[in-house]
Structures are given as structure tokens and as C-alpha cells.
Design an enzyme around this catalytic site. Structure first.
Site, mmCIF file in Angstrom:
data_model
loop_
_atom_site.group_PDB
_atom_site.id
_atom_site.type_symbol
_atom_site.label_atom_id
_atom_site.label_comp_id
_atom_site.label_asym_id
_atom_site.label_seq_id
_atom_site.Cartn_x
_atom_site.Cartn_y
_atom_site.Cartn_z
ATOM 1 C CG HIS A 1 -5.125 2.329 6.109
ATOM 2 N ND1 HIS A 1 -6.473 2.370 6.391
ATOM 3 C CD2 HIS A 1 -4.970 2.979 4.928
ATOM 4 C CE1 HIS A 1 -7.111 3.006 5.417
ATOM 5 N NE2 HIS A 1 -6.231 3.380 4.525
ATOM 6 C CE LYS B 1 -7.906 2.061 -0.718
ATOM 7 N NZ LYS B 1 -6.683 2.857 -0.644
ATOM 8 C CG HIS C 1 -1.911 1.125 1.244
ATOM 9 N ND1 HIS C 1 -3.240 0.933 1.562
ATOM 10 C CD2 HIS C 1 -1.793 2.462 0.991
ATOM 11 C CE1 HIS C 1 -3.886 2.088 1.508
ATOM 12 N NE2 HIS C 1 -3.015 3.036 1.163
#
Length: 373
Positions: A207, A135, A53
Site C-alpha cells: 500500500h 508478512k 492484498h
């Protein structure tokens, strides 16, 4: 070069006041406290890692950001929230060419940005052009996401096509209208709806930053994984604003409480392959990062591997480092493992004060480990 043979790890090590040797060390006692003929080992060599990422941005500074990444990582999953966005096969092909022209030999793993009403034909075209990930940005959740998705139902056709073609769904898992510390937690019902409606779709909850997010990933089945950043693994709100405000640590999702950090650390130290490294390294020009309304993003490319190595060493788990940064992500994305290696030395490393037009996270700070480049 390093290779596993059952429970034996063949590793190249550099010794203080000596050149190099090849030694055999049992994995369960791997590095901390190990000596060879009375000499402390100072260097660890692992399979070259992937950053699953990263933001490389656009324009002249993109070359600086890509070169910094390529000096450490063999591959990086490049985020598509540029202006204009990477949301078509032609835009993705053009962006990949820009990266490769800037840094020959580096391998960008390409993503595309999902948009409302996106059809299956566009998804199939992106797949044929080399995309590995789509995404999902909730509208308004982060940088350049005002055109994002308000509900997964707005992209149901695209998600079905991704499931059919074997593409991975990457999610910025936050509900923007919620209180900032609750945004990840409040997105989890939407995450589970996606998993229920597309059971064969592989999903990465990006994340992960809170205890509830970690729990959701652990309970979400084999098709759900999460990236973990250095900032969410190691820091809390106190580091961001408990004393002097630290703009370089301001990112989305924001770093959270010690209780949340503990959950992220426990997940990583458990050795679960559901949790793997993705830096979310996100540079911004100095004049926007330190503005009255500073941009969210932690440019951690320079500090990431030294910080993570130190974390595993302090927890007597250095044998887990390679899996976390070099293996688990590649396996989830069904990629071949990298064949090269990097060495990380336990010696002082000063993070640069500037990189391109951005100030790196931990700029000017001295870290305990450094990547030998």
C-alpha cells in the site's frame, strides 16, 4: 474473454441497444472516444483480476467478505493478522480450509505472519504447506500488530529461509513511532537494509502511499515492487477530514497530500510492472469502525474495480487496466495468469450500504462503472 495479439486486442464489448459483437481495436487508442459504426462502446472485458492484498477476517462475517471478493477476483492474497495470528503451517492450513469451505472455487493465496525469533524450519514447513508470502508487521503499526517485529534483525533467520525457498516478503512499511504522515518515509532505511542483506529476496512494499515511498520502489531494483490501493491512488487527507470526518476512509497508512497522490498516480500511469493492484480491503464491524476510537481499515472490495476503471478511463489509459489488476501482480509472484474474464460496464452502480457486519467504503454512493456479476 480477452487476449492480446501483438498490438491488437480482441475484446468482447456490449453495445447500447444491441447484444454483443467481437471487434478489433488498436491498444493505443483503446477505449475512450472509440466508436464502432457510430455507436459508443460501453463495456470492457479483461482477464479476471487478482487482489494482491486483502483482509478476510474471521468468524461468521468472513463468509460475507470472501463472497464479495470472489464475485470479482479469481484469487486474493489473504493477510494473516488475525487473532490468533496465522503464523504456523497448521494455522495457515486451517484458515485456508475455512475460506474454501465458505466460498468453494475461490483461490486464497496464503500468507503467514513473521514473529520475533522465527526459525527456518517453520518457514520451510509453511512453504511446503502452500504459503507464498510472509508478512512483516512492525510492532504496533496497524490492526493486531502489537506482537510485530521491532527490527528485521529479529527475523533474520526467517528472512534467509524465505530467500532460499523463493517466498515473497510482504511489508507493512511504516515506522510506528514516527509522525503519521512520515511513517512510510521513515521506514525506507529499514526496507533498504533488508534488500541489501537478502539480495535475492522478492519484496513487496505494501500500500505505497507517498512520494518518497514511490521513489524508493522505483530505485530499489528488480526484486522490489509495491501494491497500490484505490484509496491511496484517488484520495487525500482532505477527503478524510477536510470537511466532515469520513471514518470509512481511515486506514493505515493514512491517505496523504495531493503531492503524494500525484506520485502514486504517476507511478501507476507509467505502466511500470513494479506497481500493481492490492486493495488492502480491511472490513471492521460497524460498531468498532464508528466508535470513539475507530478502527483503521478501508473496506473497499465493492468499489475497488469501478473506481480504478474510472481512473484509467479519465486518464485515457484504459488499455493499462488489465496489466495493473490482472497481470503485474501475478507475474511478480510468479503465478500463472488467470484464464477467466470479467466485464465492467459504464453504467451507474450503487455501493451497498452494508456487507456482513461492515459498512463498505463509498456506501450508498453511485459510481460510474460496475462489474457485471
Amino acid at each position: 474473454m480477452s487476449t492480446y495479439f501483438g498490438k491488437i486486442f480482441i475484446c468482447q464489448v456490449k453495445l447500447v441497444k444491441m447484444d454483443a459483437i467481437i471487434c478489433k481495436v488498436k491498444v493505443n487508442n483503446w477505449f475512450k472516444g472509440i466508436t464502432y459504426r457510430g455507436i459508443n462502446l460501453k463495456t470492457v472485458t479483461i482477464r479476471k483480476p487478482d487482489d494482491m492484498h486483502i483482509h478476510l477476517r474471521q468468524g461468521e462475517s468472513m463468509k460475507d467478505y470472501a463472497e464479495a471478493a470472489a464475485s470479482v477476483f479469481a484469487r486474493a492474497l489473504v493477510m494473516p493478522n488475525t487473532l490468533p495470528p496465522v503464523n504456523s503451517a497448521s494455522a495457515m492450513t486451517s484458515y485456508r480450509r475455512e475460506i474454501l469451505d465458505a466460498v468453494p472455487g475461490f483461490k486464497p493465496l496464503m500468507t503467514f505472519k513473521l514473529y520475533r525469533g522465527m526459525g527456518k524450519d517453520e518457514v520451510f514447513s509453511l512453504k511446503e504447506s502452500g504459503a507464498c508470502t510472509g508478512k512483516l508487521y512492525p510492532a504496533g503499526a496497524t490492526t493486531n500488530s502489537d506482537d510485530g517485529v521491532r527490527s528485521w534483525k529479529e527475523i533474520s533467520e526467517a528472512l534467509s529461509a524465505m530467500e532460499e525457498s523463493g517466498l515473497v516478503l510482504s511489508i507493512h512499511g511504516e515506522k510506528p513511532e514516527s509522525f503519521c504522515l512520515d511513517r512510510e518515509k521513515d521506514y525506507i532505511p529499514e526496507l533498504y537494509q533488508i534488500l541489501d542483506n537478502f539480495p535475492d529476496l522478492r519484496v513487496v512494499f505494501e500500500h505505497v502511499s507517498g512520494r518518497e515511498g514511490v521513489k524508493a520502489v522505483l530505485e530499489g531494483g528488480g526484486n522490489l515492487a509495491a501494491t497500490v490501493t484505490p484509496q491511496h491512488l484517488l484520495f487525500t487527507l482532505d477527503d478524510l477530514l477536510g470537511g466532515m470526518l469520513n471514518p470509512l476512509l481511515f486506514c493505515k497508512p493514512v491517505v496523504k497530500t495531493p503531492y503524494d497522490r500525484e506520485a502514486v498516480q504517476e507511478a501507476v500511469l507509467s505502466g511500470s510492472s513494479k506497481f500493481f493492484f492490492g486493495s488492502d480491503s480491511a472490513p471492521h464491524p460497524e460498531n468498532t469502525k464508528f466508535a470513539r476510537k475507530g478502527s483503521a481499515g478501508c473496506y473497499n472490495t465493492h468499489a475497488a474495480i469501478p473506481l480504478i476503471t474510472s481512473f484509467f478511463e479519465k486518464n485515457d489509459k484504459l488499455d493499462m487496466l488489465e496489466n495493473f489488476v490482472s497481470r503485474f501482480g501475478a507475474e511478480f509472484y510468479q503465478l500463472e495468469l488467470n484464464s477467466g474474464s470479467i466485464s465492467i460496464e459504464k453504467s451507474p452502480y450503487k455501493v451497498p450500504e452494508k456487507s456482513g457486519d461492515a459498512v463498505p467504503f463509498m456506501a450508498g454512493k453511485e459510481l460510474e462503472w460496475k462489474v457485471l456479476i
